[in-house]
Design an enzyme around this catalytic site. Structure first.
Site, mmCIF file in Angstrom:
data_model
loop_
_atom_site.group_PDB
_atom_site.id
_atom_site.type_symbol
_atom_site.label_atom_id
_atom_site.label_comp_id
_atom_site.label_asym_id
_atom_site.label_seq_id
_atom_site.Cartn_x
_atom_site.Cartn_y
_atom_site.Cartn_z
ATOM 1 C CE1 TYR A 97 -3.826 2.490 0.752
ATOM 2 C CE2 TYR A 97 -2.051 3.636 1.988
ATOM 3 C CZ TYR A 97 -3.031 3.622 1.522
ATOM 4 O OH TYR A 97 -3.881 4.802 1.593
ATOM 5 C CD GLU A 183 -5.765 4.292 -1.262
ATOM 6 O OE1 GLU A 183 -5.952 4.796 -0.213
ATOM 7 O OE2 GLU A 183 -6.568 3.736 -1.888
#
Ligand code: GDP
Ligand code: MN
Length: 378
Positions: A97, A183
Site C-alpha cells: 500500500y 493512492e
C-alpha cells in the site's frame, strides 16, 4: 472530486508511473477487443470492488464477453458500473500500500505505506495500525531520499531508487494537480519493476480555476459514462454544477446557502407542505447562478410554487434580484414565486423585485406559509 480508476491511471501514466496496459469498455460489443488473459475492473466511484465482485480475472474470449455483460448490469454499493477497465493480467508476488495525502493532524503532506496492502487494508488500519508507516513531509523541503529509502527498507522493496522515484512522482501529482489523496493499493513488485495495479485520486474541486481543462475533461468523461436515470432537472443541475436533489412534493425551493436550505425544508415540513426539491446556491451566488438555478428547479414538472429563501451575506441581493428578473423576462409563463430577502444590498434587490411584480417578504416563516398556502390552492 474522485477520479475513476482509468482516469487516475491516465494521469499516473503522464507522470511516468507504471500502470498495466488497459482499455476502457462501455458496451458488451467491445468485449471482442479484450486480449486475454485479462482482468476486468468495474469503473465506479467507490472502493472495495475486489470484495464485491467488481474485479474479475478472465482467461478466454468467452469468459471476457460474459464478464463484460455481467459487470455492465451490476451496481456496487448502489453505484451502477459505468464502464470496465480491461487490463493485462499482472502476476503478483506481493501487494503493498502506498499513498501521499494531506494529514489533518499535522496539517502537512504525508506518505503512508504498508507491507500489508491489498483488499484488506481497512482492516489492517483498524486492527494493526502499527503495520501502516506514516512519514510526514515538510512542505518546504519536500521528500528527501532518506525518507523513501527508509520506507522501502521497512516494506522490503529491493529497488530503492525506483521506489524513491515513484514516491516523488506521487508527490508531484499531489502538488501539481491539487490532489488531496493519491493512492496506490495494491502497488506490486513484478519482474518489470513496480506497477500501480490500482489508482485512487481525489482532487480539490475548489482549485478548479487552476486546472480548468483537466477538471472539465474528467467531469465530462464521468458525465458521459454516467447512466443513472436522469430527469431534465437533474441533467441540467449536473451540467451546471448546481446542488440539486429531487424530492417528491410540489414546492420548488432555492436557498442561497446549505444552512438556509435545510431550515427552509424544515419549515415547509412544519407547515404541512412538501418540497419538490432541495437546491442551494453555495453561499456566493450571482445573477447567473440564480437564473440558472430557477431553470433547474422549474424543469421539474411537479413544481407548482417557487420559494426562494435568502439571507444575504457574501451574496448580494441586488445581483440575486437581477437573476430572478432575468428569468421572469425570458419566460412568459411561470408559476407563482415567493421570495424572502434580507441582507447585503437588500434595498436595491427589493426594488428590482417590486418592478417585476414580486413583493419580497422579510419573515422566513411568513414566506414559507405563503408558499405552502399557494401550493395547496393549486
Ligand atoms: P479495489 O478492491 O476496488 O481496491 O480494487 P483493486 O484494483 O485494488 O483490485 C482488488 C484486488 O484484485 C487486488 O488487490 C488484487 O489482488 C486483484 N487484482 C487486480 N488486478 C490484478 C491483476 O492484474 N492480477 C492479479 N493477479 N490480481 C489482480
Ligand atoms: Mn485497490
Amino acid at each position: 472530486m474522485r477520479l475513476l480508476e482509468f482516469q487516475a491511471k491516465q494521469l499516473f501514466a503522464q507522470y511516468a508511473i507504471p500502470v498495466p496496459r488497459g482499455i476502457l469498455i462501455t458496451s458488451p460489443e467491445e468485449a471482442a477487443k479484450i486480449k486475454t488473459p485479462a482482468v476486468l475492473k468495474a469503473q465506479v466511484a467507490v472502493g472495495g470492488r475486489g470484495k464485491t465482485g467488481g474485479i474479475r480475472a478472465v482467461e478466454t474470449a468467452e469468459e471476457a464477453a460474459a464478464g463484460v455483460k455481467d459487470l455492465l448490469q451490476m451496481s456496487i454499493k448502489g453505484y451502477p458500473i459505468c464502464g470496465i477497465l480491461a487490463e493485462e493480467k499482472v502476476a503478483i508476488t506481493h501487494e503493498f500500500y502506498l499513498s501521499v495525502l494531506y494529514d489533518k493532524k499535522t496539517n502537512s503532506p504525508m506518505i503512508m505505506a504498508s507491507q500489508a496492502g491489498g483488499v484488506d487494508i481497512e482492516q489492517v488500519a483498524r486492527e494493526n495500525p502499527e503495520k501502516i508507516l506514516r512519514q510526514t513531509i515538510d512542505p518546504f523541503i519536500g521528500i528527501q531520499k532518506y525518507t523513501s529509502r527508509y520506507i522501502a527498507k521497512q516494506l522490503g522493496i529491493g529497488n530503492v531508487q525506483e521506489f524513491a522515484t515513484l514516491v516523488e512522482r506521487l508527490y508531484a501529482i499531489l502538488l501539481e494537480c491539487d490532489a488531496t489523496l493519491v493512492e496506490i493499493n495494491p502497488l506490486v513488485e513484478t519482474s518489470h519493476g513496480l506497477i500501480a495495479l490500482d489508482a485512487k485520486l481525489l482532487v480539490d474541486d475548489k482549485s478548479g480555476f487552476r486546472h480548468g481543462d483537466l477538471f472539465a475533461k474528467i467531469r465530462k468523461e464521468q458525465n458521459d459514462l454516467d447512466k443513472g436515470p436522469r430527469t431534465e432537472a437533474e441533467r441540467l443541475a449536473k451540467e451546471r454544477e448546481i446542488t440539486y436533489v429531487a424530492l417528491d412534493g410540489n414546492i420548488a425551493m432555492i436557498a442561497d446557502g446549505a444552512g438556509t436550505g435545510m431550515l427552509t425544508l424544515d419549515l415547509i415540513q412544519d407547515e404541512g407542505g412538501r418540497s419538490a426539491n432541495f437546491c442551494e446556491m453555495g453561499g456566493l451566488a450571482n445573477a447567473k447562478i440564480m437564473n440558472e438555478s430557477i431553470e433547474v428547479v422549474l424543469a421539474n414538472p411537479r413544481a407548482k410554487v417557487l420559494l426562494i429563501t435568502l439571507i444575504g451575506g457574501l451574496t448580494r441581493m441586488d445581483e440575486i434580484a437581477d437573476g430572478i428578473a432575468q428569468y421572469i423576462q425570458a419566460h412568459t409563463k411561470t408559476i407563482p414565486i415567493v421570495v424572502r430577502m434580507c441582507g447585503t444590498q437588500e434595498e436595491a434587490g427589493k426594488a428590482t423585485l417590486r418592478n417585476i411584480g414580486i413583493e419580497p417578504l422579510n419573515d422566513m416563516a411568513k414566506a414559507v406559509q405563503a408558499a405552502v398556502a399557494m401550493a395547496r390552492a393549486v
